[in-house]
Design an enzyme around this catalytic site. Structure first.
Site, PDB file in Angstrom:
ATOM      1  N   HIS A 199      89.584 -36.299  15.354  1.00  0.00           N
ATOM      2  CA  HIS A 199      89.958 -37.176  16.464  1.00  0.00           C
ATOM      3  C   HIS A 199      88.926 -37.085  17.597  1.00  0.00           C
ATOM      4  O   HIS A 199      88.331 -38.089  18.012  1.00  0.00           O
ATOM      5  CB  HIS A 199      91.355 -36.789  16.974  1.00  0.00           C
ATOM      6  CG  HIS A 199      91.822 -37.615  18.129  1.00  0.00           C
ATOM      7  ND1 HIS A 199      92.673 -38.690  17.971  1.00  0.00           N
ATOM      8  CD2 HIS A 199      91.554 -37.548  19.453  1.00  0.00           C
ATOM      9  CE1 HIS A 199      92.903 -39.236  19.151  1.00  0.00           C
ATOM     10  NE2 HIS A 199      92.231 -38.556  20.072  1.00  0.00           N
ATOM     11  N   GLU A 200      88.710 -35.860  18.077  1.00  0.00           N
ATOM     12  CA  GLU A 200      87.761 -35.695  19.186  1.00  0.00           C
ATOM     13  C   GLU A 200      86.341 -36.026  18.725  1.00  0.00           C
ATOM     14  O   GLU A 200      85.532 -36.523  19.509  1.00  0.00           O
ATOM     15  CB  GLU A 200      87.832 -34.270  19.753  1.00  0.00           C
ATOM     16  CG  GLU A 200      89.218 -33.855  20.279  1.00  0.00           C
ATOM     17  CD  GLU A 200      89.814 -34.788  21.334  1.00  0.00           C
ATOM     18  OE1 GLU A 200      89.040 -35.449  22.040  1.00  0.00           O
ATOM     19  OE2 GLU A 200      91.064 -34.870  21.406  1.00  0.00           O
ATOM     20  N   HIS A 236      85.849 -39.623  19.242  1.00  0.00           N
ATOM     21  CA  HIS A 236      85.514 -39.902  20.647  1.00  0.00           C
ATOM     22  C   HIS A 236      84.048 -39.551  20.926  1.00  0.00           C
ATOM     23  O   HIS A 236      83.335 -40.290  21.613  1.00  0.00           O
ATOM     24  CB  HIS A 236      86.358 -39.017  21.581  1.00  0.00           C
ATOM     25  CG  HIS A 236      87.768 -39.480  21.793  1.00  0.00           C
ATOM     26  ND1 HIS A 236      88.078 -40.741  22.216  1.00  0.00           N
ATOM     27  CD2 HIS A 236      88.964 -38.819  21.676  1.00  0.00           C
ATOM     28  CE1 HIS A 236      89.413 -40.846  22.358  1.00  0.00           C
ATOM     29  NE2 HIS A 236      89.963 -39.698  22.020  1.00  0.00           N
ATOM     30  N   GLU A 289      90.435 -44.644  22.154  1.00  0.00           N
ATOM     31  CA  GLU A 289      91.414 -44.109  21.209  1.00  0.00           C
ATOM     32  C   GLU A 289      91.340 -44.817  19.864  1.00  0.00           C
ATOM     33  O   GLU A 289      91.645 -44.228  18.836  1.00  0.00           O
ATOM     34  CB  GLU A 289      92.831 -44.236  21.777  1.00  0.00           C
ATOM     35  CG  GLU A 289      93.167 -43.169  22.794  1.00  0.00           C
ATOM     36  CD  GLU A 289      92.981 -41.750  22.272  1.00  0.00           C
ATOM     37  OE1 GLU A 289      93.390 -41.471  21.132  1.00  0.00           O
ATOM     38  OE2 GLU A 289      92.413 -40.933  23.005  1.00  0.00           O
TER      39      GLU A 289
HETATM   40 ZN   LIG Z   1      91.978 -39.097  22.061  1.00  0.00          ZN
END
Ligand SMILES: [Zn+2]
Length: 502
Positions: free
Chosen positions: A268-269, A272, A298
């Site tokens: 997830h990160e 980003h 997101e």
């Molecule tokens: Zn996030």
């Protein structure tokens, strides 16, 4: 006249460069505060951050800067495209903060910093009462910002939404979340009644932290994270910060019994961070990198976490890695068991550990509460009960303590309006996944471990335009279609009906 425009451009750019230095320093200290800063030093460090951000804020309050920026806005048709986008962004900020004095801005920063310290303490002690006063002050900050803004929107909460997600309204969100409830609640009931029982217990077996750390690094390399222009660390709540050009930082959190929490945080990160590392260089030059919204961000992180990370093809490659790193857990398992286990649907209390299917309910709960907090002035002390009741209503579970309930997320320590962006991200991502799929077989690319192909498509279609278009225009630009939650809901229905045979 040309020279006057040139003069305005010069003033605006030199001020923004100076402002960026203060903000750069405050982001670095902020990263430190959330990673390695000793607890007792946090309050003092927060004061330094408040000072630096206030210096940055003051620069935009100088009459010379304001008149130059407003001049650019008035004559934006004479500017090139990135200059024009910058002028529009500065004008939005100007209306938003025109009536906020630098004293008031500093006061806001101090309140929010204290709220973070109080939240952390309250969470550690699982006691909401230690955070309640601060939360009341955070609400005051948001309401004051709305009161002083010269932008106008349908409701106070709409106002806050604009800070995070330009162009998205409560009307849009009500429509999206009603569609989610209508389609996901009946399916959740069917899944819960399904005779197919998936075991995920093996995922909570002991996994040594040093091996988890090595795997985290490998996964980041696999998805294309550039370690020469970024770094990773640990923090209570995983996060990513695009600190500056060539410096994107992410964090994870290791728990010996929650191996998957680390893996999916990394994906997830990492998503980003990839987004941050692939900003067009020109957007740094024109100070546009802060224009993309959290929902756009997101969409990318959740794309890497879920559409890639929880796909059958990725799980089968991850399984090979896991067998090497944690043979005691995975030697007698199969890739298919891993795929099922990471897609197990089970209503749970902690949002960041929620499965992909029930995740949206965690957002709906927070969204409904945020509207009550901001629009309806609900009593802060009533939030505990409202939180528990809503978890019971949607997921049929109640938190046993405040840490696994209302204190789990850091977000409310800095204000309201952020949470819906997670759900919007899922919806944008589902739309561009389908577009990508029209151009090449995405699952095949994952199976071939060809993430470069996917990253390249993301770069060209998703990342390049994010700072330049508001979300609804951006998604239409990528997919040729109007924003809709249907692609996301179709995807969930297809995937989970198949897994559970319902
Ligand atoms: Zn996030």
């Amino acid at each position: 006249m040309q020279t006057e425009l040139q003069k305005s451009l010069k003033i605006v750019f030199s001020t923004l460069e100076e402002k960026e230095k203060f903000e750069h320093a405050s982001r670095l200290i902020g990263f430190d505060e959330q990673t390695i800063c000793p607890p007792k030093a946090m309050e003092n460090q927060g004061k330094t951050i408040a000072f630096l951000t206030n210096q940055a804020f003051k620069l935009t309050k100088s009459p010379e800067f304001i008149s130059a920026a407003e001049n650019l806005f008035a004559r934006r048709e004479e500017l090139n495209l990135p200059e024009c986008l910058l002028a529009e962004g500065l004008h939005r900020d100007y209306l938003q903060s025109k009536n906020i004095t630098s004293e008031l801005d500093e006061k806001f920063s101090l309140i929010l910093n204290q709220a973070f310290v109080d939240w952390l303490n309250a969470k550690n002690k699982a006691d909401f009462s230690l955070f309640a006063d601060s939360l009341e002050k955070v609400r005051w900050v948001n309401l004051k910002q709305i009161e002083l803004s010269e932008n106008s929107f349908a409701t106070p909460y709409d106002h806050l939404l604009q800070v995070y997600e330009r162009g998205i309204t409560t009307q849009d969100l009500d429509f999206c979340f009603d569609a989610c409830k209508e389609r996901l609640i009946p399916l959740l009931k069917k899944i819960q009644k399904s005779p197919r029982k998936i075991s995920a217990d093996f995922l909570t077996e002991f996994a040594a932290v040093d091996a988890q750390e090595k795997l985290a690094k490998k996964l980041l390399q696999k998805i294309g994270f550039d370690f020469s222009r970024g770094t990773f660390s640990t923090s209570e709540h995983p996060f990513t910060d695009g600190i500056a050009l060539d410096d994107a930082r992410l964090t994870t959190n290791y728990d010996e019994h929650l191996l998957m929490s680390n893996i999916f945080s990394i994906l997830h990160e990492g998503g980003h961070a990839l987004f941050e590392q692939n900003q067009p260089a020109e957007d740094f030059v024109y100070h546009l990198t802060g224009f993309k919204t959290l929902g756009q961000h997101e969409s990318v992180s959740r794309f890497y976490e879920n559409r890639i990370g929880r796909s059958r093809e990725f799980c089968s490659q991850l399984f090979e890695e896991l067998k090497i790193s944690f043979p005691q857990i995975f030697a007698n398992r199969t890739a298919e068991e891993l795929y099922d286990a990471v897609n197990l649907v089970t209503p749970s209390l902690i949002r960041i550990e929620a499965d992909e299917f029930t995740y949206t309910f965690h957002i709906i709960i927070r969204y409904e509460m945020e509207k009550m907090i901001v629009n309806e002035n609900v009593k802060i002390q009533d939030l505990l009960k409202i939180w528990a009741d809503k978890y019971e209503e949607y997921l049929d579970i109640r938190p046993e303590n405040d840490r696994e309930g209302i204190l789990q997320d850091v977000h409310w320590a800095s204000g309201f309006g952020y949470f819906p962006t997670y759900a919007l991200g899922n919806m944008y991502g589902a739309m561009y996944f389908n577009k990508m799929q029209e151009e090449f077989d995405v699952h095949e690319a994952i199976a071939q471990s060809d993430l470069k192909k996917i990253n390249h498509w993301m770069q060209e279609n998703v990342w390049k335009s994010a700072n330049r278009l508001a979300p609804k225009e951006w998604i239409k630009n990528i997919t040729g279609r109007e924003f809709t939650p249907q692609d996301f809901l179709d995807y969930l229905e297809k995937k989970y009906s198949e897994i559970y045979g319902v």
